[in-house]
Write a protein that holds these residues in place. Structure first.
Motif, short mmCIF file in Angstrom:
data_model
loop_
_atom_site.label_atom_id
_atom_site.label_comp_id
_atom_site.label_asym_id
_atom_site.label_seq_id
_atom_site.Cartn_x
_atom_site.Cartn_y
_atom_site.Cartn_z
N VAL A 275 82.98 53.30 46.74
CA VAL A 275 82.07 53.20 45.60
C VAL A 275 82.01 54.56 44.92
O VAL A 275 81.73 55.58 45.56
N GLN A 276 82.28 54.59 43.62
CA GLN A 276 82.28 55.82 42.84
C GLN A 276 81.20 55.75 41.77
O GLN A 276 80.81 54.66 41.33
N ALA A 277 80.71 56.91 41.35
CA ALA A 277 79.68 56.95 40.32
C ALA A 277 80.17 56.35 39.01
O ALA A 277 79.38 55.80 38.23
N GLU A 278 81.49 56.43 38.75
CA GLU A 278 82.04 55.92 37.49
C GLU A 278 82.10 54.40 37.44
O GLU A 278 82.23 53.81 36.37
N THR A 279 81.99 53.75 38.58
CA THR A 279 82.14 52.29 38.60
C THR A 279 80.87 51.55 39.02
O THR A 279 80.83 50.32 38.98
N ILE A 280 79.86 52.28 39.41
CA ILE A 280 78.65 51.62 39.92
C ILE A 280 77.86 50.97 38.78
O ILE A 280 77.83 51.47 37.65
N ASP A 281 77.28 49.83 39.06
CA ASP A 281 76.48 49.10 38.07
C ASP A 281 75.00 49.29 38.42
O ASP A 281 74.47 48.63 39.33
N VAL A 282 74.32 50.19 37.69
CA VAL A 282 72.92 50.48 38.01
C VAL A 282 71.99 49.31 37.70
O VAL A 282 70.93 49.18 38.30
N VAL A 283 72.43 48.44 36.77
CA VAL A 283 71.58 47.29 36.42
C VAL A 283 71.45 46.35 37.61
O VAL A 283 70.37 45.81 37.88
N LYS A 284 72.53 46.17 38.37
CA LYS A 284 72.48 45.28 39.53
C LYS A 284 71.62 45.86 40.64
O LYS A 284 71.08 45.13 41.47
N LEU A 285 71.50 47.18 40.66
CA LEU A 285 70.68 47.83 41.69
C LEU A 285 69.20 47.84 41.33
O LEU A 285 68.35 48.06 42.19
N ALA A 286 68.90 47.62 40.06
CA ALA A 286 67.51 47.72 39.59
C ALA A 286 66.68 46.52 40.05
O ALA A 286 67.18 45.40 40.22
N GLN A 287 65.40 46.79 40.24
CA GLN A 287 64.44 45.74 40.56
C GLN A 287 63.87 45.16 39.26
O GLN A 287 63.89 45.81 38.21
N LYS A 288 63.34 43.97 39.36
CA LYS A 288 62.74 43.32 38.19
C LYS A 288 61.51 44.11 37.75
O LYS A 288 60.68 44.48 38.57
N PRO A 289 61.39 44.39 36.44
CA PRO A 289 60.22 45.17 35.99
C PRO A 289 58.93 44.36 36.08
O PRO A 289 58.93 43.14 35.93
N TRP A 290 57.85 45.06 36.32
CA TRP A 290 56.52 44.44 36.40
C TRP A 290 55.70 44.96 35.23
O TRP A 290 55.46 46.15 35.10
N PHE A 291 55.25 44.06 34.38
CA PHE A 291 54.50 44.42 33.17
C PHE A 291 53.02 44.13 33.40
O PHE A 291 52.66 43.06 33.91
N VAL A 292 52.18 45.08 33.01
CA VAL A 292 50.73 44.91 33.15
C VAL A 292 50.06 45.26 31.83
O VAL A 292 50.54 46.13 31.09
N PRO A 293 48.95 44.60 31.48
CA PRO A 293 48.22 44.93 30.23
C PRO A 293 47.59 46.31 30.31
O PRO A 293 47.18 46.77 31.38
#
Length: 435
Positions: A275-293
């Motif tokens: 795994v290299q920094a040039e090929t990694i997909d950060v979106v797949k590693l991200a958690q679902k955002p939590w929105f609050v008022p």
């Protein structure tokens, strides 16, 4: 009257004299009991009762119905005073004739004021908790006997007040429980029983239910976020170089938050083979955002963080527009003050000048300034120092323009477009009238 006749008089009427002295002592007991039981700390008595102190349980039982307690003690005291005065007047008339009434009135007034009111109440108030514990076992049987009479008197009083339009049962306390606690903490601080750090800690806990997420969030203009459309290597570098462990991901526009990336998840992925920094997909590693008022109060948000086991939430307004982000640390800092570690940026935004003035960034929260300098600037209408100046001046001030309010002189040092970025604050008395 000769000395012998006076002694003979005392010998004939000693039971009456002893009765007057006894009634005087009984009146002192009633006065001390009233003062002690009214001044006793309910929290202290509750703690003692929880630890098994039976006398504290009696005190709690008595002060649960203060109307009944006060009424019974007053009835007892009035009866004692009237009886003692009658006996003393009778003795004085026999001893001094027509001047007896005036002499008895003066003497009994002095005796009751000094020995049956001021002295016993002063003694009781010197240590109200200890005094309440001492008198409670004796007072309880008396309240049991006289209580029904006190209840009748209270009922008559309430009926008479209701005819005048005053309904005691509907009266609400002037202070809430939180306000009473806050007042007690401030008083103890002024008396030296509480250090400032302890006062701020308890004050922060009490404020959680009154503050909203918008009061402590990191505003969108100061929010660090990662553009998911950047090359993977750029995203990885920005995440690793950031002082924050969690960063929002956006795509297309800063309002389109698509996830939250944790640096630990990124490091774990980079540790995988091939795994290299040039090929990694950060979106797949991200958690679902939590929105609050942005109107969520901090107490509810803290509970939500603990329940979801999350540390970051994206704050949005009523239209769904991103206003900033709030973290668990932001809320905890409202209680314990700033939490700094070895990776935090050393930017406080507050600087003490040699002339005694304070230079602050416009974005510094009012609450942080109050806590750091022990000030009391209002934070109901504005969150930041710049917001307070704009709110009070009803304008966007120009550079070098000055305003005086709340005992402070605010001088605008720097303005960028419509944002006040730096101000100088000094005591108002150091300057002339407001400009």
């Amino acid at each position: 009257m000769s000395g012998g006749a006076f002694l003979a008089f005392l010998a004939d009427h000693w039971p009456c004299l002893v009765s007057v002295l006894g009634l005087l002592l009984l009146s002192a007991f009633f006065s001390a009991s009233e003062a002690a039981l009214n001044a006793a700390s309910r929290s202290r008595m509750h703690m003692l009762e929880s630890n098994g102190d039976a006398r504290a349980g009696i005190v709690n039982g008595l002060i649960e119905s203060r109307d009944r307690l006060i009424g019974a003690l007053l009835i007892g005291n009035i009866l004692v005073i009237i009886l003692a005065s009658s006996l003393a007047t009778n003795l004085s008339i026999r001893l001094f004739g027509v001047y007896g009434v005036a002499i008895a009135t003066l003497a009994m007034t002095v005796l009751f004021v000094v020995f049956a009111e001021v002295l016993p109440k002063s003694w009781a108030l010197a240590s109200p908790d200890r005094s309440a514990l001492a008198v409670a076992p004796t007072v309880r049987p008396f309240i049991t006997v006289i209580g029904p009479v006190s209840n009748l008197v209270n009922a008559i009083v309430r009926r008479m007040l209701s005819l005048l339009g005053v309904n005691l049962s509907s009266e609400v306390p002037m202070l809430t429980a939180q306000e009473e606690l806050r007042g007690a903490v401030d008083l103890l601080h002024r008396e030296g029983s509480f250090v400032k750090a302890d006062r701020d800690l308890l004050g922060g806990v009490l404020d959680l239910g009154e503050l909203e997420v918008s009061d402590v969030m990191i505003h969108r203009t100061a929010m660090r976020a990662i553009n998911a459309d950047d090359p993977p290597a750029v995203c990885v570098r920005e995440i690793l170089e950031s002082p924050f462990t969690r960063l929002p991901l956006w795509r297309g526009s800063a309002d389109n938050i698509i996830g939250v990336i944790h640096s630990k998840d990124l490091l774990r992925a980079l540790a995988e083979p091939d795994v290299q920094a040039e090929t990694i997909d950060v979106v797949k590693l991200a958690q679902k955002p939590w929105f609050v008022p942005d109107t969520t109060n901090l107490k509810d948000q803290l509970n939500a963080f603990l329940r979801r086991k999350l540390h970051l939430a994206i704050v949005v307004d009523e239209y769904g527009q991103v206003q900033g982000l709030v973290t668990l640390e932001d809320i905890l800092e409202e209680i314990v003050g700033d939490i700094a570690d070895e990776h935090d940026l050393d930017i406080q935004g507050v600087r003490q000048e040699a002339d005694g003035s304070i230079v602050v960034d416009g974005s510094v929260p009012i609450r942080d300034l109050n806590r750091a300098l022990d000030w009391s600037l209002p934070d109901e209408e504005a969150t930041t120092v710049a917001g307070l100046v704009i709110h009070e001046s009803k304008s966007i001030p120009e550079e070098r323009q000055a305003f005086t309010f709340y005992g402070k002189r605010f001088i605008v040092m720097k303005r960028v477009k419509n944002r006040i970025t730096k101000l100088r604050i000094r005591a108002a008395e150091e300057d002339g009238p407001a400009g």
